[in-house]
Design a protein around this motif. Structure first.
Motif, PDB file in Angstrom:
ATOM      1  N   LYS A 338       3.306   4.757  -4.873  1.00 31.87           N
ATOM      2  CA  LYS A 338       1.760   5.125  -4.316  1.00 31.87           C
ATOM      3  C   LYS A 338       0.970   3.245  -4.590  1.00 31.87           C
ATOM      4  CE  LYS A 338      -2.417   7.379  -5.460  1.00 31.87           C
ATOM      5  NZ  LYS A 338      -3.033   6.621  -5.511  1.00 31.87           N
ATOM      6  N   ARG A 339       0.658   2.768  -6.094  1.00 29.68           N
ATOM      7  CA  ARG A 339      -0.195   2.284  -6.010  1.00 29.68           C
ATOM      8  C   ARG A 339       0.163   0.839  -5.681  1.00 29.68           C
ATOM      9  NH1 ARG A 339       0.116   2.505 -12.908  1.00 29.68           N
ATOM     10  NH2 ARG A 339      -1.293   4.253 -12.724  1.00 29.68           N
ATOM     11  N   ALA A 340       1.808   0.276  -5.460  1.00 25.86           N
ATOM     12  CA  ALA A 340       2.541  -0.864  -4.525  1.00 25.86           C
ATOM     13  C   ALA A 340       2.194  -0.437  -3.183  1.00 25.86           C
ATOM     14  CB  ALA A 340       4.191  -0.860  -4.806  1.00 25.86           C
ATOM     15  N   SER A 341       2.555   0.919  -2.479  1.00 27.74           N
ATOM     16  CA  SER A 341       1.896   1.035  -0.763  1.00 27.74           C
ATOM     17  C   SER A 341       1.033   0.755  -0.003  1.00 27.74           C
ATOM     18  CB  SER A 341       2.966   2.188  -0.789  1.00 27.74           C
ATOM     19  OG  SER A 341       4.337   2.824  -0.908  1.00 27.74           O
ATOM     20  N   VAL A 342      -0.095   0.333  -1.503  1.00 18.93           N
ATOM     21  CA  VAL A 342      -1.770   0.607  -0.664  1.00 18.93           C
ATOM     22  C   VAL A 342      -1.233  -0.540  -0.637  1.00 18.93           C
ATOM     23  CG1 VAL A 342      -3.932   1.119  -0.810  1.00 18.93           C
ATOM     24  CG2 VAL A 342      -2.061   3.589  -1.376  1.00 18.93           C
ATOM     25  N   GLU A 343      -1.447  -0.750  -1.988  1.00 15.95           N
ATOM     26  CA  GLU A 343      -2.133  -3.193  -2.713  1.00 15.95           C
ATOM     27  C   GLU A 343      -1.428  -4.518  -1.271  1.00 15.95           C
ATOM     28  OE1 GLU A 343      -1.372  -2.908  -6.739  1.00 15.95           O
ATOM     29  OE2 GLU A 343      -3.240  -0.740  -7.321  1.00 15.95           O
ATOM     30  N   ARG A 344       0.404  -3.768  -2.015  1.00 13.13           N
ATOM     31  CA  ARG A 344       1.411  -4.864  -1.671  1.00 13.13           C
ATOM     32  C   ARG A 344       1.840  -4.341   0.611  1.00 13.13           C
ATOM     33  NH1 ARG A 344       5.259  -4.613  -6.424  1.00 13.13           N
ATOM     34  NH2 ARG A 344       3.048  -5.000  -8.478  1.00 13.13           N
ATOM     35  N   TYR A 345       1.810  -3.631   0.766  1.00 16.18           N
ATOM     36  CA  TYR A 345       1.955  -2.852   2.371  1.00 16.18           C
ATOM     37  C   TYR A 345       1.182  -2.545   2.931  1.00 16.18           C
ATOM     38  CZ  TYR A 345       6.239  -3.860  -0.379  1.00 16.18           C
ATOM     39  OH  TYR A 345       6.827  -4.343  -1.495  1.00 16.18           O
ATOM     40  N   GLY A 346      -0.592  -2.207   2.468  1.00  6.75           N
ATOM     41  CA  GLY A 346      -1.159  -1.500   3.683  1.00  6.75           C
ATOM     42  C   GLY A 346      -1.601  -0.334   3.614  1.00  6.75           C
ATOM     43  N   ALA A 347      -0.326   0.267   3.188  1.00  3.69           N
ATOM     44  CA  ALA A 347      -0.401   1.820   3.759  1.00  3.69           C
ATOM     45  C   ALA A 347      -1.560   2.601   3.235  1.00  3.69           C
ATOM     46  CB  ALA A 347       1.540   2.171   2.825  1.00  3.69           C
ATOM     47  N   THR A 348      -1.506   3.596   4.012  1.00  2.00           N
ATOM     48  CA  THR A 348      -2.562   4.375   4.215  1.00  2.00           C
ATOM     49  C   THR A 348      -1.925   6.073   3.612  1.00  2.00           C
ATOM     50  OG1 THR A 348      -3.157   4.984   6.094  1.00  2.00           O
ATOM     51  CG2 THR A 348      -3.904   3.328   5.433  1.00  2.00           C
ATOM     52  N   ARG A 349      -0.360   6.754   4.010  1.00  2.00           N
ATOM     53  CA  ARG A 349      -0.095   7.593   4.201  1.00  2.00           C
ATOM     54  C   ARG A 349       1.246   7.177   3.146  1.00  2.00           C
ATOM     55  NH1 ARG A 349       2.755   9.428   8.400  1.00  2.00           N
ATOM     56  NH2 ARG A 349       2.702  11.053   8.116  1.00  2.00           N
ATOM     57  N   SER A 350       1.591   9.029   3.506  1.00  2.00           N
ATOM     58  CA  SER A 350       3.009   9.125   2.532  1.00  2.00           C
ATOM     59  C   SER A 350       3.578  10.125   3.452  1.00  2.00           C
ATOM     60  CB  SER A 350       2.924   8.782   1.493  1.00  2.00           C
ATOM     61  OG  SER A 350       4.507   9.298   1.389  1.00  2.00           O
ATOM     62  N   GLU A 351       5.147  10.071   3.734  1.00  2.00           N
ATOM     63  CA  GLU A 351       5.450  11.688   4.144  1.00  2.00           C
ATOM     64  C   GLU A 351       6.488  11.399   3.126  1.00  2.00           C
ATOM     65  OE1 GLU A 351       6.571  12.795   8.255  1.00  2.00           O
ATOM     66  OE2 GLU A 351       8.485  12.338   7.985  1.00  2.00           O
ATOM     67  N   ILE A 352       6.759  12.981   2.621  1.00  2.00           N
ATOM     68  CA  ILE A 352       7.787  13.172   1.760  1.00  2.00           C
ATOM     69  C   ILE A 352       8.529  14.148   2.383  1.00  2.00           C
ATOM     70  CG2 ILE A 352       8.489  14.168  -0.621  1.00  2.00           C
ATOM     71  CD1 ILE A 352       5.087  13.321  -1.037  1.00  2.00           C
ATOM     72  N   GLY A 353       9.880  13.755   2.303  1.00  2.00           N
ATOM     73  CA  GLY A 353      11.072  14.608   2.825  1.00  2.00           C
ATOM     74  C   GLY A 353      12.360  13.779   3.399  1.00  2.00           C
ATOM     75  N   TRP A 354      12.955  15.328   3.687  1.00  2.00           N
ATOM     76  CA  TRP A 354      12.875  16.614   4.118  1.00  2.00           C
ATOM     77  C   TRP A 354      13.192  17.567   2.748  1.00  2.00           C
ATOM     78  CZ3 TRP A 354      17.699  18.805   2.985  1.00  2.00           C
ATOM     79  CH2 TRP A 354      18.445  18.623   3.083  1.00  2.00           C
TER      80      TRP A 354
END
Length: 384
Positions: A338-354
Motif C-alpha cells: 500500500k505504501r509503495a502504491s501510493v508513494e511511487r505510483y500515485g494510486a488511491t484505491r486497490s481491488e482485492i480478488g477475486w
C-alpha cells in the motif's frame, strides 16, 4: 424476412478475428467495458500462445445470421481439472464453457446448445460456466458492479446474461467477490498493532521480489500458490507452460515493490502479487496498438501512474493458514505494498480478488482493513 440463425465452429483465422471483434460492437456504447488489446485477445484462444492448452482442448463457436456474427461461445475440457476432487468443483466428467457474448437470448440458447453437445460427445456429464477459459483467467459472470470498469484480468458482461443463463436451467454453484479498498488513509488501529508486532519479530522478513531473478522468484511463488490454494474450490495447479506464457504477458507490469514474499526463519511461506491496473492505460487505445498506441503504452509502462492497483493473488502455506501468523503476514504485505502504491505510483484505491464467498479467512482480512465488496461474479452448473 430475417436471415436464418446458424451456429458454426471456428476453423479459420478469419473466424478467430470475427470471434475477437464481436464484443467491440456489442459493447460500443458501454462506457465501463474495457476493449482488450486485439493481439492479447487472439493469444488467449491460440494454443501456440496460451500454455493452458498444454492440458486442455477447446472449440469456439460463432452464431451467424447471413454474413453477420451475432454471438460467440467456447466449449472446453481441462484434463487437469478432470483429475481434481469432485468436492472441489471440477473432477471427472466436468466440462466448461465461456467467452460467451450474444445479441439476443435465442442466439445465446443456440450457442449454449452447441457447446453442451460438444461436451457431451466427449463424455462430459456436467457443465460449468462461464469460465473464460482457465479458472485463472476470467471466471464467472458479472452480476453486480456494472457501474465501473473491471480491473486487469477481470471480466465485464451485459446485465441480461444472468437471466438468460438461469432460464437455461443453470444453477449458481459459486460466488466470487472483489473488494474495493481506499489506500490513501491508515488502517484501523488493531491492524496497525498487528503489523508493528510483526515488525518486532526477528523471525519475519517481508521482502520485495527481484525481477532480475524472475524465473527463480516465480518458482517460489508458484510453489506457495499450489500449496496454499490446493484445497480451494475450482483449484487446478498452474503448470510450467502457463507460468511461462503468463510471465511473458505480465512481466512488463511486474514491479519489485508491488510483489512481496514473506519469509519466516529464512523460509518463504507467503506471497502477495499486486499489479498496476493496465486497463487504465489500454482503455483509450480501443484495442489497437497502431499507429501510436504502442508508444503511449510503452511510455506508461516505464513509470506507470494509476488510480487503481489490483491484488489478484495472495497465498500462505497451508500449515500456517489457521495460525495468527498467517493474518499477520498478510497485513504486513498489504501495508508495505500500500505504501509503495501510493508513494511511487500515485494510486488511491486497490481491488482485492477475486475471493470465494466461502473463503472466510480471506474475506476476514479484506473486511478488517475496511474494504467493501464492489463486484460479484457467479459460476453456474448444469447436468448435461
Amino acid at each position: 424476412m430475417a436471415a436464418p440463425l446458424t451456429i458454426r465452429p471456428v476453423t479459420t483465422k478469419r473466424d478467430r478475428v470475427a470471434f475477437i471483434d464481436l464484443p467491440f460492437r456489442l459493447y460500443a456504447d458501454d462506457p465501463n467495458w474495457v476493449p482488450p488489446l486485439r493481439g492479447e485477445a487472439l493469444g488467449l484462444i491460440d494454443p501456440a500462445k496460451n500454455g493452458w492448452f498444454s492440458h486442455a482442448e477447446a472449440q469456439l463457436f460463432l452464431a451467424w445470421e447471413d454474413k453477420r456474427v451475432v454471438g460467440r461461445i467456447s466449449a472446453h475440457i481441462d484434463t487437469l481439472a478432470l483429475t481434481m476432487p469432485a468436492a472441489q468443483g471440477f473432477g471427472p466428467g466436468v466440462g466448461q464453457w465461456g467467452l460467451m457474448e450474444a445479441e439476443r437470448e435465442d442466439v445465446f440458447r443456440a450457442l449454449l446448445a452447441a457447446a453442451e453437445e460438444w461436451l457431451r460427445k466427449r463424455g462430459m456429464v456436467r457443465a460449468l460456466g462461464p469460465i473464460s477459459m482457465s479458472i485463472w483467467e476470467e471466471p464467472g459472470l458479472l452480476v453486480e458492479g456494472f457501474d465501473h470498469p473491471p480491473t486487469i484480468m477481470m471480466g465485464h458482461a451485459k446485465p441480461d446474461y444472468r437471466g438468460w443463463i438461469e432460464a437455461a436451467d443453470y444453477r449458481q454453484v459459486k460466488k466470487l467477490l472483489t473488494y474495493d479498498l481506499d489506500i490513501t488513509g491508515d488502517f484501523p488501529p488493531i491492524v496497525k498493532r498487528i503489523i508493528q508486532s510483526g515488525e518486532r519479530n526477528p523471525r519475519i522478513v517481508i521482502r520485495e521480489v527481484d525481477k532480475r531473478r524472475f524465473d527463480e522468484e516465480a518458482a517460489i511463488i508458484l510453489a506457495i500458490l499450489n500449496d496454499a490454494w490446493s484445497d480451494n474450490w475450482g483449484f487446478v495447479p498452474l503448470t510450467p507452460p502457463e507460468i511461462r506464457d503468463v510471465g511473458v504477458k505480465l512481466k512488463p507490469i511486474v514491479f519489485n515493490d508491488l510483489i512481496r514474499i514473506a519469509e519466516v526463519d529464512g523460509r518463504p511461506v507467503a506471497f502477495m502479487i499486486t499489479l498496476p491496473d493496465l486497463n487504465e492505460a489500454i482503455a483509450p487505445l480501443k484495442g489497437n496498438l497502431l499507429p501510436f498506441g504502442w508508444a503511449k503504452l510503452l511510455l506508461w509502462l516505464r513509470k506507470p501512474k494509476v488510480r487503481t492497483m489490483r491484488v489478484p493473488l495472495m497465498g500462505v502455506l497451508k500449515e500456517l493458514q489457521s495460525s495468527r501468523m498467517a493474518s499477520q503476514l498478510a497485513f504486513m504485505m498489504i501495508e508495505y505494498i500500500k505504501r509503495a502504491s501510493v508513494e511511487r505510483y500515485g494510486a488511491t484505491r486497490s481491488e482485492i480478488g477475486w475471493i470465494l464467498e466461502d473463503n472466510q479467512g480471506m474475506r476476514s482480512i479484506a473486511e478488517t482493513i475496511d474494504s467493501k465488496v464492489n463486484k460479484v461474479y457467479l459460476i453456474y452448473e448444469r447436468t448435461l
